[in-house]
Write an enzyme that holds these catalytic residues in place. Structure first.
Site, mmCIF file in Angstrom:
data_model
loop_
_atom_site.group_PDB
_atom_site.id
_atom_site.type_symbol
_atom_site.label_atom_id
_atom_site.label_comp_id
_atom_site.label_asym_id
_atom_site.label_seq_id
_atom_site.Cartn_x
_atom_site.Cartn_y
_atom_site.Cartn_z
ATOM 1 C CE1 TYR A 111 -15.538 -34.113 25.291
ATOM 2 C CE2 TYR A 111 -17.044 -32.666 25.264
ATOM 3 C CZ TYR A 111 -16.790 -33.747 25.665
ATOM 4 O OH TYR A 111 -17.410 -34.465 26.527
ATOM 5 C CD1 TRP A 113 -21.012 -34.912 22.388
ATOM 6 C CD2 TRP A 113 -22.801 -36.219 22.378
ATOM 7 N NE1 TRP A 113 -21.153 -35.659 23.708
ATOM 8 C CE2 TRP A 113 -22.162 -36.591 23.531
ATOM 9 C CE3 TRP A 113 -23.844 -37.190 21.938
ATOM 10 C CZ2 TRP A 113 -22.791 -37.212 24.529
ATOM 11 C CZ3 TRP A 113 -24.494 -37.898 22.697
ATOM 12 C CH2 TRP A 113 -23.938 -37.963 24.198
#
Length: 778
Positions: A111, A113
């Protein structure tokens, strides 16, 4: 030495141009961006050798003793190895885990970015690889709006986007008179977007609206969240009580819209019986609300009357649902807008997330972007992403989620690529205990983050500056050629190259790569996308090589005339919502049927465990707000110049009201200690009367920096203090925005900040030869 020419690239906070100069990187804003983010100043730190992982590494204890639970993670040193050995060791451990436990023993966390690029997207690469091996346990939802993501399909139906499908800013500027913003409209977040934005316009729209005919009433403990003239410094975590008080005034004074409630909603009788007190004997009057939210009853009453007399937009930030019972704030917000009867009218109704992301209220091209196929994961087991520590600590135990009873799987290997849970997750000492329970933790990282330091096998990967990719956002109307700016640092490889080598070693190379190199994949993804997208948009898209040679690919933008639920309002029978009733569900029989006492069938005031109205406040009298940082995206590039600029003496800055500081003998710039039963951290004090009395604000994202075996973080990561508990049994979202704490001036010599330093490196220990079981690829 002559500098290289500038080339284009992109990040989650915007497109930019960069070049390499004598081993450093110079960055400037993309000329097409009218409002570039100051976070671009952090990018140069991506090539800083001090924070990079130069070589593959394996934790000393794991290399010596083999796989198994260990509290040495995050404490022991590492042995640097060659790539051939790392691939052999990691492939052997994957064979062992899949043979012994099967795919239900592998958690493909990932998880984060990691990159704005669509091919070198760490989550997609890892999940494609694990699918080729037979599957993995997945995480569903997100930390950003995990509660809303589960709740809103019950309320307005699946297929209605309450994050990026909202009323456009241009419509708000033209038609709205009053915005009532619960949680405010934080400008600092309007630079961020998954995949980036070429043209940042949200803040410009907001300034133009406020400077024109739109008035904004901000309901928030923080004045910086207020772009308008009126700031109501509410007691944190009490927004639902105030919304109910507003509804009470609208009903009691006959200012609501019964016809709208009858035509477009179900459940209004149940909701209004609760608001008026007919169902529980407690009227949710302005006086009742004032006792909880600390906004005067007369102010609530006057605001309700003004809302009824104006073209009003009610908006709720994502931050308000990152709390215990977080489902209630957005549900109460849309209920308040429904009671006003203005949903579906231009510039009026409901919004969720203005100021939470760059693309909220900004039209894009309305097309899918190039995406690496992940395949179909054959493993059905999943958890909400915020329940990872629960899963590791309680294997085999049941948990409830959105009407289902599931079971936590027994995980042997955690494989993480492209993220840092020591930013996103709560109660970090509990997370450390959870990570100590598994046999092996594998982490792909460019930097020595806390997650890398808690790994057994550390895979050094490249940053976006060190590879070619396609930058694209889910809602932007641009594609950005992302060019390599510098050569890979040390021995770093891109995620695809690492996973391709592992796939070859495990006999699934052809399935993973389909015979394509990274460059060939990029060409394939672009050309496949262009073939389908060009005719849909009625444009001729350039060939891949021409795209790479261009500064930017601009797509036609959708008209800026979108109004949330306008089609439903115009024809509720012909365009019903995808809810059981086809209407807005102010009372959900489905949710009520789950029998959750922490999430009833309609918006409800549920007192949180930790807030200034609870008994715990007698011991912990300050309410901590752990919101998003101003100087970086999450924890990314925390060592960068813009991130460091917002720190105090190298530690994260905690803002507090001058009167609260004076009571504790704290002056501006002091090193302070924030603490509660879960842990403690050091921070630098910043006194600010824009923070409500009784509140302290410490942003997330400072790299976790534990001091020895103590419960102290020297750097100021607030998640040593936050509670790891789901929002409710409905959504199981993160509730880490709030916690109760105490703050004191730190006496003596504070521990130095070591967060950006690498771990210790040690000589190779003796290790017995392992003979893993055979693994057969599916």
């Amino acid at each position: 030495m002559a500098a290289n020419p500038y080339v284009t690239s992109s990040s989650h906070w915007g497109a930019f141009e960069a070049r390499a100069v004598d081993g450093t990187v110079q960055v400037r804003a993309h000329p097409a961006d009218p409002d570039p983010s100051p976070l671009l100043a952090n990018l140069a730190s991506a090539v800083d050798p001090a924070v990079r992982i130069a070589r593959p590494a394996i934790r000393e204890g794991w290399l010596r003793d083999g796989p198994g639970p260990s509290d040495g993670r995050g404490r022991e040193g590492f042995v640097e190895v060659e790539w051939d050995e790392l691939i052999e060791v990691l492939a052997g451990e994957l064979r062992h885990v899949y043979a012994e436990r099967g795919p239900r023993g592998v958690f493909g966390g990932s998880y984060g970015w990691a990159s704005a690029g669509r091919f070198h997207h760490a989550q997609s690469q890892l999940k494609r690889f694990l699918t080729c091996l037979g599957g993995y346990v997945s995480g569903v939802g997100n930390y950003s709006y995990g509660a809303s993501g589960v709740l809103m399909p019950h309320v307005v139906g699946r297929g209605v986007d309450v994050t990026t499908g909202l009323t456009d800013w241009a419509v708000i500027r033209e038609h709205t008179e009053l915005v009532v913003a619960f949680g405010g409209i934080p400008r600092k977040n309007t630079a961020m977007n998954p995949g980036g934005m070429v043209r940042h316009t949200a803040d410009q729209h907001l300034r133009a609206a406020v400077g024109g005919s739109v008035d904004v009433v901000t309901v928030s403990p923080l004045r910086e969240d207020s772009p308008g003239s009126t700031w109501l410094p509410i007691r944190p975590a009490s927004d639902v009580a105030m919304m109910l008080g507003l509804m009470h005034v609208l009903v009691a004074e006959d200012l609501h819209d019964p016809a709208f409630l009858e035509r477009y909603c179900v459940g209004a009788p149940e909701l209004l019986a609760y608001v008026t007190g007919r169902s529980d004997g407690v009227a949710k009057s302005p006086e009742w609300a004032a006792e909880r939210c600390d906004v005067p009853a007369d102010t609530i009453r006057a605001l309700a009357r003004r809302m009824a007399a104006s073209r009003t937009l009610v908006t709720v930030t994502w931050s308000l649902q990152r709390t215990e019972h977080g489902e209630q704030a957005p549900w109460a917000g849309i209920a308040l807008a429904a009671v006003l009867g203005q949903i579906g009218l231009p510039g009026r109704g409901f919004g969720h997330g203005y100021g939470s992301m760059a693309d909220v209220g900004v039209p894009g091209a309305g097309v899918r972007v190039p995406t690496l196929p992940q395949g179909v994961n054959p493993v059905a087991d999943h958890i909400p992403v915020a329940r990872v520590a629960d899963m590791l600590l309680h294997p085999g135990e049941p948990f409830e989620f959105d009407g289902s009873t599931l079971t936590y799987p027994d995980i042997g290997l955690v494989y993480w690529a492209g993220g840092n849970p020591f930013h996103h997750h709560q109660d970090l000492h509990r997370l450390r205990r959870a990570l100590a329970t598994v046999d092996t933790v594998v982490v792909h990282e460019p930097f020595w983050t806390a997650m890398a330091k808690h790994a057994d096998i550390v895979v050094p990967v490249t940053t976006p500056l060190e590879r070619t990719d396609i930058g694209a956002s889910r809602t932007d109307h641009h594609l950005v050629p992302m060019h390599r700016v510098v050569e890979p640092f040390g021995l770093a490889r891109d995620d695809h190259a690492v996973l391709a080598a592992l796939a070859d070693a495990l006999g699934v190379g052809d399935a993973f790569t389909e015979g394509r190199s990274a460059d060939e994949w990029l060409r394939h993804l672009y050309e496949t996308w262009a073939t389908s997208t060009g005719p849909r948009l009625g444009v001729d898209l350039p060939p891949y090589d021409d795209f790479l040679a261009s500064p930017l690919l601009t797509l036609p933008v959708q008209p800026a005339d979108r109004t949330f639920l306008d089609g439903f309002r115009a024809d509720p029978d012909g365009r019903p919502l995808r809810t059981p009733s086809g209407r807005i569900e102010l009372f959900s029989a489905t949710i009520a049927g789950f029998g959750y006492d922490d999430c009833p069938g309609h918006p409800t005031w549920l007192e949180p465990v930790e807030w200034l109205g609870s008994p715990h406040a007698a011991r912990w009298p300050l309410h901590l707000i752990a919101n998003q940082p101003r100087g970086r995206l999450h924890s990314q590039l925390d060592a960068g110049a813009e991130s460091r600029r917002h720190k105090v003496g190298g530690r994260e800055a905690v803002r507090m009201h001058p009167d609260d500081a004076a009571e504790r003998g704290i002056s501006d710039g002091d090193v302070v200690r924030l603490f509660n039963d879960r842990g403690a951290c050091l921070a630098g004090a910043r006194l600010d009367d824009g923070v409500r009395r009784g509140v302290v604000q410490l942003p997330t994202g400072a790299w976790f920096d534990p001091v020895g075996d103590t419960e102290l973080c020297a750097h100021g990561n607030p998640n040593v203090l936050t509670r790891d508990h789901g929002t409710s049994r409905l959504a199981q979202g993160t509730s880490g925005q709030h916690a109760l704490v105490e703050v004191e001036r730190f006496e003596g010599d504070p521990s130095p900040v070591r967060a950006h330093r690498p771990p210790d490196f040690v000589e190779r220990p003796d290790r017995p030869q392992l003979s893993p079981p055979e693994f057969t690829a599916p």
